[in-house]
Enzyme design. Sequence first.
Site, PDB file in Angstrom:
ATOM      1  N   VAL A 163     -15.706 -25.645  41.044  1.00 56.59           N
ATOM      2  CA  VAL A 163     -16.906 -25.150  41.705  1.00 56.59           C
ATOM      3  C   VAL A 163     -17.486 -26.216  42.630  1.00 56.59           C
ATOM      4  CG1 VAL A 163     -19.225 -24.195  41.349  1.00 56.59           C
ATOM      5  CG2 VAL A 163     -17.397 -23.654  39.738  1.00 56.59           C
ATOM      6  N   GLU A 164     -17.453 -27.462  42.179  1.00 54.26           N
ATOM      7  CA  GLU A 164     -18.075 -28.543  42.938  1.00 54.26           C
ATOM      8  C   GLU A 164     -17.274 -28.948  44.171  1.00 54.26           C
ATOM      9  OE1 GLU A 164     -20.849 -30.112  42.927  1.00 54.26           O
ATOM     10  OE2 GLU A 164     -21.768 -29.289  41.135  1.00 54.26           O
ATOM     11  N   SER A 165     -15.962 -29.120  44.003  1.00 50.11           N
ATOM     12  CA  SER A 165     -15.177 -29.739  45.081  1.00 50.11           C
ATOM     13  C   SER A 165     -13.792 -29.169  45.250  1.00 50.11           C
ATOM     14  CB  SER A 165     -15.049 -31.237  44.787  1.00 50.11           C
ATOM     15  OG  SER A 165     -14.310 -31.424  43.579  1.00 50.11           O
TER      16      SER A 165
END
Length: 447
Positions: A120-122
């Site tokens: 989700v982040e990166s």
Amino acid sequence: MSSASQPNHEWLAQEIARNRANDTFHEVTDSERLWQQPLDLSRPDPYAKYPDDLYQVLRRGFTFDLTLEDKRINQQLKWYASHQSYINRVSERASRYMFHIVNELQARDMPLDLALLPIVESAFDPFAYSHGSASGMWQFIPSTGRMYNLKQNWWYDGRRDVVESTRAALDYLSQLNKMFDGDWLLALASYNSGPGTVLRAQRKNAKAGKPTDFWHLDLPKETEAYVPKMFALAKLFHSPDKYGIELPYVSTEPYFAIIETGGQIDLAQAAKLAEMNLSDLYLLNPGFNRWATDPDGPHHLLVFADRAETFQTNIASLPPENRLSWKRYTIESGDSLLSIAHKFDVTVDVVKDVNNIRGNLIRAGDKLLIPVASQNDQFYALSAENRLKVKQNALSGSDKSRIDYSVKSGDTFWEIAKKFNVSVTSLTKWNNMAPKDVLRPGQNLVI
């Protein structure tokens, strides 16, 4: 109908009673035989159809309620399930780091669902850099990174370090979890938008007599999609066949080993000692910005697990003077420490430290010893400088005209953007920077 053809009801009733008695007898005697047999408590393994790999470890360690239905979860799930190529790309990146993350989560007794957070982040890109100055696969902004002891300087950025950023992310998530009384969904929402944002939303709901759990809070749009993405990914990785997705096999063996280097070393030299491709070494050590490790540490490198012994043996036999290449430079009239440092792609502090210079005065004719890369610039393809060049050069292939601008003392993004009639957002994006980043005199920007 004659009386002779009418059924004998009394006989029929007796026959039915006899049959019932026989059935009951057999049921009882069969049950008695079963009572004497060992009880079979085995159940079909719901995961047996999947490979016994690291994703299988995740499935057995998931703690989120995957029966939960919500339109936001379904929306995200639909997207992931229709993008097999994205899942392939993310899984390929994750395979380098997932064993370490799962191992750390298990050691801390934290939900294994959190291993999916870097997607989700990166998208598990260790070099990811957002417009908000967040860096690395866990996307730390500079201030939060410093709060969790992630060192950041010219040579090295701990926000991208695989081991250090994972340590910091799990520390931060644990602290948020305690802040919200063990509610991991609120902890995740806070990881995205900050605990203050979530606490204010809770207070607002409490005042209005509404529930204060994640699903009822009025949060920023990005955060409202953030937790559903985690649920969608957990559902997908838990039952990929249900959603028509294939997951690659990921080994349950360590992908890398951490080896002490004993000091600064040229990364090209280190890759040779480890018998690895330099790009692979960068992907395991994305925290290092330049052609060498930070002279002040960390003094260790991650290498392929099956190359650990080779690297350890080779680096132990490497003479200290061969760790870096050196160049003798004769100071010319008009030179400054800044111009010399810029010329050799090092910092002023490095030049001063190596040559025991206390002030900033230098004299023409004096000689300096400068550490230099053993290979040409292009060889270090994944250094911060070369990754930036790739992004900047992409502009040359667009329909936009390109201007190279050298930053002057006192310049700001706002002033430069105004001068060339572009937005600050575009200017920083073209140069892989964020509006809050510091500009250095002599730094090259593409406009």
